[in-house]
Design a protein around this motif. Structure first.
Motif, mmCIF file in Angstrom:
data_model
loop_
_atom_site.group_PDB
_atom_site.id
_atom_site.type_symbol
_atom_site.label_atom_id
_atom_site.label_comp_id
_atom_site.label_asym_id
_atom_site.label_seq_id
_atom_site.Cartn_x
_atom_site.Cartn_y
_atom_site.Cartn_z
ATOM 1 N N GLY A 6 13.745 -7.102 3.631
ATOM 2 C CA GLY A 6 13.257 -7.182 2.256
ATOM 3 C C GLY A 6 11.956 -7.952 2.116
ATOM 4 O O GLY A 6 11.497 -8.233 1.013
ATOM 5 N N HIS A 7 11.365 -8.301 3.255
ATOM 6 C CA HIS A 7 10.065 -8.972 3.218
ATOM 7 C C HIS A 7 9.405 -8.804 4.581
ATOM 8 O O HIS A 7 10.061 -8.396 5.553
ATOM 9 N N LYS A 62 9.892 -2.953 2.524
ATOM 10 C CA LYS A 62 11.288 -3.036 2.107
ATOM 11 C C LYS A 62 12.207 -3.294 3.306
ATOM 12 O O LYS A 62 12.704 -4.382 3.464
ATOM 13 N N GLY A 79 10.116 -7.402 -1.118
ATOM 14 C CA GLY A 79 10.804 -6.355 -1.861
ATOM 15 C C GLY A 79 10.147 -5.010 -1.722
ATOM 16 O O GLY A 79 10.054 -4.466 -0.627
ATOM 17 N N GLU A 80 9.628 -4.500 -2.825
ATOM 18 C CA GLU A 80 9.072 -3.150 -2.841
ATOM 19 C C GLU A 80 7.590 -3.140 -2.474
ATOM 20 O O GLU A 80 6.879 -2.220 -2.868
ATOM 21 N N TRP A 113 9.331 -4.080 8.501
ATOM 22 C CA TRP A 113 8.381 -3.234 7.778
ATOM 23 C C TRP A 113 8.135 -1.963 8.576
ATOM 24 O O TRP A 113 8.560 -1.844 9.734
#
Ligand code: FE
Length: 167
Positions: free
Chosen positions: A114-115, A110, A60-61, A82
């Motif tokens: 998302g990973h 993110k 996520g973040e 990434w």
């Protein structure tokens, strides 16, 4: 003993033993926190040359605060997407990166997936810096080793789990 090993040349007497480490991605104890949504699995601590190798996982973040590398870094992307706030490219599974000495950046996980799961080789310390490039902290092979040793003690893996990663 197979044919190949019989033919191999003996190690010089002063050579350090090889390091062979199996990572268990499902064993949470092997992964220490590297901040919010970030986990680190150290693989190798080189205390003579100040280098270390680890797998970084983020979801996520996941963000690693702005830092400067006085020594190079290589990275190989195993999973996810990434990048660095300071650069336009996005790394995907299979992407290899080499960051020369002097690079300053902020890692984010993110991206599209998302990973991220990335194998990093740090050739020297990391200097954490603020928006003006002023140093706010640092990490080197010794602080990293200290943290992982404490982590392994706290989850019951023990000191031997870390000791075998040191050369
Ligand atoms: Fe970095």
């Amino acid at each position: 003993m197979n044919e190949m090993s019989r033919l191999s040349v003996a190690l010089p007497p002063d050579a350090a033993p090889e390091l062979v480490e199996d990572v268990d991605f499902d064993d949470e104890r092997q992964w220490m926190s590297g901040g919010e949504n970030i986990w680190i699995r150290p693989l190798f601590f080189n205390v003579l040359q100040g280098m270390w190798v680890n797998i970084l996982k983020a979801k996520g973040e996941g963000v690693i605060s702005r830092h400067r590398h006085p020594a190079p870094v290589t990275g190989y992307t195993l999973e996810g997407t990434w990048g660095y706030v300071e650069h336009d490219w996005i790394a995907r599974p299979g992407t290899f990166i080499y960051e020369p000495a002097g690079e300053t950046h902020t890692l984010f996980a993110k991206g599209e997936a998302g990973h991220m799961t990335v194998l990093f080789h740090n050739f020297g310390p990391i200097l954490y810096v603020d928006e003006n490039g002023q140093q706010t902290g640092f990490e080197d092979v010794f602080t990293r080793l200290d943290k992982y040793r404490n982590h392994c003690r706290s989850v019951g893996l023990g000191d031997d789990f870390v000791q075998k990663l040191i050369r």
